[in-house]
Design a protein around this motif. Structure first.
Motif, PDB file in Angstrom:
ATOM      1  N   CYS A 187      -1.787   8.854  -5.827  1.00  0.00           N
ATOM      2  CA  CYS A 187      -1.542   7.422  -5.701  1.00  0.00           C
ATOM      3  C   CYS A 187      -2.859   6.706  -5.343  1.00  0.00           C
ATOM      4  N   GLU A 188      -2.083   4.938  -6.389  1.00  0.00           N
ATOM      5  CA  GLU A 188      -3.596   4.436  -6.198  1.00  0.00           C
ATOM      6  C   GLU A 188      -3.641   3.547  -5.335  1.00  0.00           C
ATOM      7  N   TRP A 189      -4.263   2.441  -4.550  1.00  0.00           N
ATOM      8  CA  TRP A 189      -4.335   1.548  -3.973  1.00  0.00           C
ATOM      9  C   TRP A 189      -5.286  -0.173  -4.090  1.00  0.00           C
ATOM     10  N   ASP A 190      -4.842  -1.166  -4.114  1.00  0.00           N
ATOM     11  CA  ASP A 190      -5.501  -1.978  -4.435  1.00  0.00           C
ATOM     12  C   ASP A 190      -5.644  -2.735  -2.635  1.00  0.00           C
ATOM     13  N   ASP A 191      -7.149  -2.575  -2.308  1.00  0.00           N
ATOM     14  CA  ASP A 191      -7.270  -3.196  -1.689  1.00  0.00           C
ATOM     15  C   ASP A 191      -7.858  -4.907  -1.234  1.00  0.00           C
ATOM     16  N   GLU A 192      -7.078  -5.343  -2.398  1.00  0.00           N
ATOM     17  CA  GLU A 192      -6.993  -6.895  -1.991  1.00  0.00           C
ATOM     18  C   GLU A 192      -5.912  -7.107  -1.835  1.00  0.00           C
TER      19      GLU A 192
END
Length: 347
Positions: free
Chosen positions: A99-104
């Motif tokens: 998975c990928e996660w955008d912390d913004e």
């Protein structure tokens, strides 16, 4: 943008290589490794060792997954070989999931996809919870896996909720490494006076970077050949971009600049096109030795020219990610594994 990816590789007919290899990668950094020879999961970063020390169940989970997937992938490999009437030769089955996660923005992207012998085989579409089979040989697998509703629901839960939760924990533990910012060393390189000038940047982190040439402050694309971002042995990255000098008038060199731009850094690294800054191994004719010494140099040059006649090409494909609706020694072998996970694509 942060990512957690698992690369699982099963091989058949590959000499001197484990029949099963697993690698866990966080933000393009190898953090865990296992193979069928070592028969255990090993953390590869100090902060990952600390994480497992604080949560021993995670280490046990990785060891169990490594053993279980070794058996599963062996069975799948044999099943594919029978279905495709393959009795010998070299074969590679891989899975890339994570998975990928955008912390913004909080956006999450999950993926689970398989490749066989370097080609797309089957991939999960998390939006429809169905499997996509780009090859006819995978259609039987698609029908069977589409009918496994409980497994599909688990995939949806894991890739949209559980995987990002684990990724956030890893980013927290590894923030000193994963969230650092390193600017590169930039050099101008040239093989011969007529070759393109290569603007080469190395030692930067993170991977989210751009590099280009500009003239009079404007980015140019004509006669420019950008290279891909490549990993260094220390976890940093390198990249380059070439400029053909045939398009640059002798009096216009000062109008050209190479620009390196790193995500999150306010100021670019700018290197002007300056002949005095170009590094090269080129030797002009006047610098060649003469007389008796020349007799030894010429055969060496001819030998080098002969060797240069042999060229090897290698081909590499990339992954295509499926979005969610919400969004030598054992050490040498471990390093080679990270590369192995990309030489046969999963998409």
């Amino acid at each position: 943008m942060h990512s957690l990816r698992y690369f699982l590789t099963a091989t058949s007919g590959v000499p001197n290589f484990p029949e099963f290899v697993g690698a866990a990668v966080v933000d393009d950094v190898l953090v865990g490794y296992c193979d069928s020879d070592a028969k255990t999961a090993k953390p590869k970063q100090d902060w990952m060792k600390e994480f497992i020390k604080d949560d021993p169940t995670r280490g046990e989970w990785y060891a169990e997954k490594c053993f279980r997937n070794r058996q599963v992938f062996r069975d799948r490999m044999e099943g594919l070989k029978r279905r495709l009437n393959q009795t010998g030769g070299v074969h590679v089955l891989q899975r890339m999931n994570g998975c990928e996660w955008d912390d913004e923005t909080g956006e999450v992207v999950g993926y689970n996809q398989y490749g066989y012998d370097g080609e797309d085989f089957i991939a999960l579409d998390l939006r429809t919870l169905t499997w996509i089979a780009p090859k006819q040989q995978a259609f039987i697998t698609k029908l069977r896996w589409d009918a496994e509703e409980e497994r599909l629901k688990y995939n949806e839960y894991y890739y949209i909720y559980k995987c990002p939760e684990w990724l956030k924990n890893y980013v927290h533990y590894g923030k000193s490494l994963l969230q650092r910012t390193d600017l590169p060393t930039v050099s101008l390189l040239q093989k011969t006076p007529s070759s393109p000038v290569c603007c080469h940047a190395t030692g930067f982190y993170p991977k989210s970077a751009a590099m280009f040439w500009r003239r009079d402050g404007e980015e140019i694309h004509e006669d420019v050949a950008p290279g891909e971002i490549l990993p260094n042995h220390d976890g940093s990255f390198q990249m380059s971009v070439d400029l053909k000098l045939s398009s640059v008038a002798p009096g216009d060199w000062s109008r050209y600049e190479c620009v390196f731009r790193l995500s999150g850094v306010e100021h670019d690294v700018v290197t002007g096109l300056d002949r005095a800054r170009i590094r090269t191994n080129w030797v002009t004719p006047s610098e060649f030795p003469t007389g008796a010494v020349m007799g030894g140099v010429v055969p060496l040059l001819l030998l080098a020219i002969g060797i240069a006649g042999f060229m090897w090409r290698w081909h590499k494909n990339g992954f295509r990610l499926a979005n969610t609706s919400d969004s030598s020694s054992s050490t040498d072998r471990d390093s080679a594994t990270a590369r192995t996970t990309s030489f046969q694509p999963l998409s």
